[in-house]
Design a protein around this motif. Structure first.
Motif, PDB file in Angstrom:
ATOM      1  N   MET A   1       0.765  -1.466  -0.087  1.00 42.85           N
ATOM      2  CA  MET A   1       0.016   0.114   0.046  1.00 42.85           C
ATOM      3  C   MET A   1       0.822   1.010   0.082  1.00 42.85           C
ATOM      4  O   MET A   1       1.853   1.471   0.723  1.00 42.85           O
ATOM      5  CB  MET A   1      -1.073   0.193   1.270  1.00 42.85           C
ATOM      6  N   GLN A   2       0.640   2.132  -0.771  1.00 44.98           N
ATOM      7  CA  GLN A   2       1.547   3.325  -0.914  1.00 44.98           C
ATOM      8  C   GLN A   2       0.527   4.324  -0.085  1.00 44.98           C
ATOM      9  O   GLN A   2      -0.734   4.518  -0.040  1.00 44.98           O
ATOM     10  CB  GLN A   2       1.414   3.886  -2.367  1.00 44.98           C
ATOM     11  N   MET A   3       1.386   5.007   0.888  1.00 45.93           N
ATOM     12  CA  MET A   3       0.676   6.071   1.953  1.00 45.93           C
ATOM     13  C   MET A   3       1.064   7.240   1.676  1.00 45.93           C
ATOM     14  O   MET A   3       2.205   7.794   1.289  1.00 45.93           O
ATOM     15  CB  MET A   3       0.879   5.394   3.116  1.00 45.93           C
ATOM     16  N   GLY A   4       0.247   8.451   1.913  1.00 45.07           N
ATOM     17  CA  GLY A   4       0.733   9.854   2.151  1.00 45.07           C
ATOM     18  C   GLY A   4       1.602   9.834   3.311  1.00 45.07           C
ATOM     19  O   GLY A   4       1.762   9.093   4.134  1.00 45.07           O
ATOM     20  N   SER A   5       2.213  11.082   3.358  1.00 45.94           N
ATOM     21  CA  SER A   5       3.048  11.272   4.344  1.00 45.94           C
ATOM     22  C   SER A   5       2.778  12.926   4.868  1.00 45.94           C
ATOM     23  O   SER A   5       2.639  13.768   4.009  1.00 45.94           O
ATOM     24  CB  SER A   5       4.504  11.197   4.123  1.00 45.94           C
ATOM     25  N   THR A   6       2.986  13.250   6.104  1.00 44.29           N
ATOM     26  CA  THR A   6       3.014  14.551   6.469  1.00 44.29           C
ATOM     27  C   THR A   6       4.142  15.342   6.287  1.00 44.29           C
ATOM     28  O   THR A   6       4.261  16.696   5.961  1.00 44.29           O
ATOM     29  CB  THR A   6       2.774  14.884   7.992  1.00 44.29           C
ATOM     30  N   THR A   7       5.329  14.550   5.764  1.00 36.95           N
ATOM     31  CA  THR A   7       6.648  15.257   5.549  1.00 36.95           C
ATOM     32  C   THR A   7       6.564  15.695   3.892  1.00 36.95           C
ATOM     33  O   THR A   7       7.471  16.322   3.421  1.00 36.95           O
ATOM     34  CB  THR A   7       7.755  14.526   5.844  1.00 36.95           C
ATOM     35  N   GLY A   8       5.480  15.491   3.453  1.00 38.49           N
ATOM     36  CA  GLY A   8       5.351  15.422   1.554  1.00 38.49           C
ATOM     37  C   GLY A   8       5.969  14.469   0.983  1.00 38.49           C
ATOM     38  O   GLY A   8       5.975  14.491  -0.329  1.00 38.49           O
ATOM     39  N   ARG A   9       6.444  13.315   1.628  1.00 36.76           N
ATOM     40  CA  ARG A   9       7.080  12.206   0.793  1.00 36.76           C
ATOM     41  C   ARG A   9       6.205  11.113   1.041  1.00 36.76           C
ATOM     42  O   ARG A   9       5.527  11.081   2.039  1.00 36.76           O
ATOM     43  CB  ARG A   9       8.446  12.105   1.477  1.00 36.76           C
ATOM     44  N   LEU A  10       6.218  10.263  -0.026  1.00 38.53           N
ATOM     45  CA  LEU A  10       5.231   9.263   0.267  1.00 38.53           C
ATOM     46  C   LEU A  10       5.882   7.985   1.017  1.00 38.53           C
ATOM     47  O   LEU A  10       7.191   7.994   1.178  1.00 38.53           O
ATOM     48  CB  LEU A  10       5.129   8.407  -1.243  1.00 38.53           C
ATOM     49  N   SER A  11       4.986   7.120   1.440  1.00 42.56           N
ATOM     50  CA  SER A  11       5.770   6.031   2.353  1.00 42.56           C
ATOM     51  C   SER A  11       4.908   5.008   1.887  1.00 42.56           C
ATOM     52  O   SER A  11       4.023   4.959   1.226  1.00 42.56           O
ATOM     53  CB  SER A  11       5.564   6.312   3.774  1.00 42.56           C
ATOM     54  N   ALA A  12       5.296   3.731   2.260  1.00 40.75           N
ATOM     55  CA  ALA A  12       4.659   2.558   1.898  1.00 40.75           C
ATOM     56  C   ALA A  12       4.595   1.528   2.884  1.00 40.75           C
ATOM     57  O   ALA A  12       5.373   1.650   4.168  1.00 40.75           O
ATOM     58  CB  ALA A  12       5.534   1.863   0.732  1.00 40.75           C
ATOM     59  N   LYS A  13       3.576   0.657   2.783  1.00 40.95           N
ATOM     60  CA  LYS A  13       3.262  -0.099   3.961  1.00 40.95           C
ATOM     61  C   LYS A  13       2.822  -1.827   3.202  1.00 40.95           C
ATOM     62  O   LYS A  13       2.226  -1.804   2.499  1.00 40.95           O
ATOM     63  CB  LYS A  13       2.109   0.251   4.836  1.00 40.95           C
ATOM     64  N   LEU A  14       3.536  -2.782   4.005  1.00 38.04           N
ATOM     65  CA  LEU A  14       3.216  -4.138   3.745  1.00 38.04           C
ATOM     66  C   LEU A  14       1.669  -4.467   3.963  1.00 38.04           C
ATOM     67  O   LEU A  14       1.099  -4.090   5.108  1.00 38.04           O
ATOM     68  CB  LEU A  14       3.865  -5.230   4.331  1.00 38.04           C
ATOM     69  N   THR A  15       0.975  -5.051   3.230  1.00 40.24           N
ATOM     70  CA  THR A  15      -0.340  -5.353   3.676  1.00 40.24           C
ATOM     71  C   THR A  15      -0.252  -6.800   4.376  1.00 40.24           C
ATOM     72  O   THR A  15       0.747  -7.515   4.419  1.00 40.24           O
ATOM     73  CB  THR A  15      -1.168  -5.776   2.315  1.00 40.24           C
ATOM     74  N   GLU A  16      -1.535  -7.056   5.033  1.00 37.79           N
ATOM     75  CA  GLU A  16      -1.612  -8.272   5.904  1.00 37.79           C
ATOM     76  C   GLU A  16      -1.302  -9.461   5.019  1.00 37.79           C
ATOM     77  O   GLU A  16      -0.705 -10.591   5.421  1.00 37.79           O
ATOM     78  CB  GLU A  16      -3.009  -8.464   6.383  1.00 37.79           C
ATOM     79  N   ALA A  17      -1.702  -9.715   3.536  1.00 41.00           N
ATOM     80  CA  ALA A  17      -1.435 -10.603   3.015  1.00 41.00           C
ATOM     81  C   ALA A  17      -0.180 -10.742   2.571  1.00 41.00           C
ATOM     82  O   ALA A  17       0.447 -11.936   2.711  1.00 41.00           O
ATOM     83  CB  ALA A  17      -2.258 -10.590   1.545  1.00 41.00           C
ATOM     84  N   ALA A  18       0.591  -9.802   2.364  1.00 41.03           N
ATOM     85  CA  ALA A  18       2.218  -9.970   2.238  1.00 41.03           C
ATOM     86  C   ALA A  18       2.792 -10.423   3.564  1.00 41.03           C
ATOM     87  O   ALA A  18       3.738 -11.244   3.317  1.00 41.03           O
ATOM     88  CB  ALA A  18       2.696  -8.582   1.865  1.00 41.03           C
ATOM     89  N   GLU A  19       2.380  -9.794   4.654  1.00 43.92           N
ATOM     90  CA  GLU A  19       3.185 -10.212   5.822  1.00 43.92           C
ATOM     91  C   GLU A  19       2.559 -11.691   6.306  1.00 43.92           C
ATOM     92  O   GLU A  19       3.695 -12.319   6.492  1.00 43.92           O
ATOM     93  CB  GLU A  19       2.370  -9.424   7.052  1.00 43.92           C
ATOM     94  N   GLU A  20       1.621 -12.219   5.838  1.00 46.13           N
ATOM     95  CA  GLU A  20       1.364 -13.543   5.866  1.00 46.13           C
ATOM     96  C   GLU A  20       2.393 -14.536   5.029  1.00 46.13           C
ATOM     97  O   GLU A  20       2.721 -15.437   5.450  1.00 46.13           O
ATOM     98  CB  GLU A  20      -0.201 -13.888   5.460  1.00 46.13           C
ATOM     99  N   LEU A  21       2.295 -13.807   3.852  1.00 48.20           N
ATOM    100  CA  LEU A  21       3.251 -14.663   2.870  1.00 48.20           C
ATOM    101  C   LEU A  21       4.766 -14.771   3.320  1.00 48.20           C
ATOM    102  O   LEU A  21       5.399 -16.000   3.314  1.00 48.20           O
ATOM    103  CB  LEU A  21       3.394 -14.259   1.448  1.00 48.20           C
ATOM    104  N   LEU A  22       5.181 -13.666   3.958  1.00 49.12           N
ATOM    105  CA  LEU A  22       6.649 -13.563   4.301  1.00 49.12           C
ATOM    106  C   LEU A  22       6.722 -14.477   5.729  1.00 49.12           C
ATOM    107  O   LEU A  22       7.812 -14.862   5.735  1.00 49.12           O
ATOM    108  CB  LEU A  22       7.054 -12.287   4.624  1.00 49.12           C
ATOM    109  N   ARG A  23       5.527 -14.641   6.602  1.00 48.77           N
ATOM    110  CA  ARG A  23       5.809 -15.417   7.769  1.00 48.77           C
ATOM    111  C   ARG A  23       6.168 -16.732   7.399  1.00 48.77           C
ATOM    112  O   ARG A  23       6.667 -17.642   8.077  1.00 48.77           O
ATOM    113  CB  ARG A  23       4.451 -15.037   8.492  1.00 48.77           C
ATOM    114  N   GLU A  24       5.626 -17.327   6.373  1.00 48.99           N
ATOM    115  CA  GLU A  24       5.945 -18.562   5.977  1.00 48.99           C
ATOM    116  C   GLU A  24       7.235 -18.978   5.753  1.00 48.99           C
ATOM    117  O   GLU A  24       7.867 -20.050   5.910  1.00 48.99           O
ATOM    118  CB  GLU A  24       5.268 -19.077   4.411  1.00 48.99           C
ATOM    119  N   ASP A  25       8.259 -17.876   5.766  1.00 44.01           N
ATOM    120  CA  ASP A  25       9.785 -18.361   5.745  1.00 44.01           C
ATOM    121  C   ASP A  25      10.219 -18.533   7.016  1.00 44.01           C
ATOM    122  O   ASP A  25      11.231 -18.932   7.108  1.00 44.01           O
ATOM    123  CB  ASP A  25      10.382 -16.871   5.096  1.00 44.01           C
ATOM    124  N   GLU A  26       9.502 -17.876   8.067  1.00 49.85           N
ATOM    125  CA  GLU A  26       9.814 -18.138   9.404  1.00 49.85           C
ATOM    126  C   GLU A  26      10.024 -19.271   9.999  1.00 49.85           C
ATOM    127  O   GLU A  26       9.150 -20.154   9.604  1.00 49.85           O
ATOM    128  CB  GLU A  26       9.404 -16.984  10.432  1.00 49.85           C
TER     129      GLU A  26
END
Length: 196
Positions: A171-196
């Motif tokens: 997910m692309q997010m807005g930012s109060t500093t004027g720069r974009l930020s990004a965040k992983l979705t729950e689906a991505a976190e779930e896929l990456l947890r499979e590595d652990e």
């Protein structure tokens, strides 16, 4: 600041002509790239970049008259001299070498390796994770960093990030500093947890 000039060949590197490598202190690791460019009338420019700066461009540009006679001839530094500094070329060298030096000196800061072909949802979750990590670290050009580290074109890296977003992993997010930020979705976190 007591800089120490380093011999790039010690690291197996051959910098482009006119470029030098420095450490912040004696015995330190590579930290500063400096390029020297002739700008005419006995003057030259030094273009400096810091390897661990949160951006890939120059941190300082200095135009210097080599002698008092040169300064007298040109009546000091002129606008033409400033325009003669090849910033485009300098940025190209800086971008290439900053990524290369970071990858060898601070591999933990470089994007994690990817499979040769990025196809599975897990592969795209890894792309999303690296994009978010670079954005969170303050990297202003995460796509370029990823492309360089993965040995692919900027377009390919950009397409991979776009596909990760389209698959609902980023997910692309807005930012109060004027720069974009990004965040992983729950689906991505779930896929990456499979590595652990």
């Amino acid at each position: 600041m007591n800089r120490e000039e380093l011999d790039p060949s010690v690291y197996g590197w051959k910098l482009p002509e006119g470029w030098r490598l420095y450490a912040y202190e004696r015995g330190g690791e590579p930290a500063i790239l400096v390029g020297r460019f002739d700008v005419g009338e006995g003057c030259y420019a030094l273009v400096e970049a810091h390897v661990h700066a949160p951006f890939n461009g120059p941190t300082r540009v200095t135009v210097i008259a080599e002698t008092t006679e040169a300064a007298n001839q040109s009546d000091g530094v002129t606008v033409e001299m400033m325009r003669g500094v090849p910033l485009g070329e300098a940025r190209r060298v800086i971008t290439e070498w900053v990524h290369r030096i970071r990858a060898e000196v601070s591999p933990e800061d470089s994007p994690a390796p990817l499979p040769a072909r990025v196809e599975s949802p897990r592969d795209y979750a890894m792309v999303a994770r690296e994009y978010v990590r670079l954005m969170d670290a303050g990297e202003r050009r995460p796509i370029e960093v990823m492309a360089q580290a993965w040995g692919v074109s900027r377009n390919t890296a950009s397409a991979r990030v776009r596909r990760a977003r389209n698959r609902g992993l980023l997910m692309q997010m807005g930012s109060t500093t004027g720069r974009l930020s990004a965040k992983l979705t729950e689906a991505a976190e779930e896929l990456l947890r499979e590595d652990e």
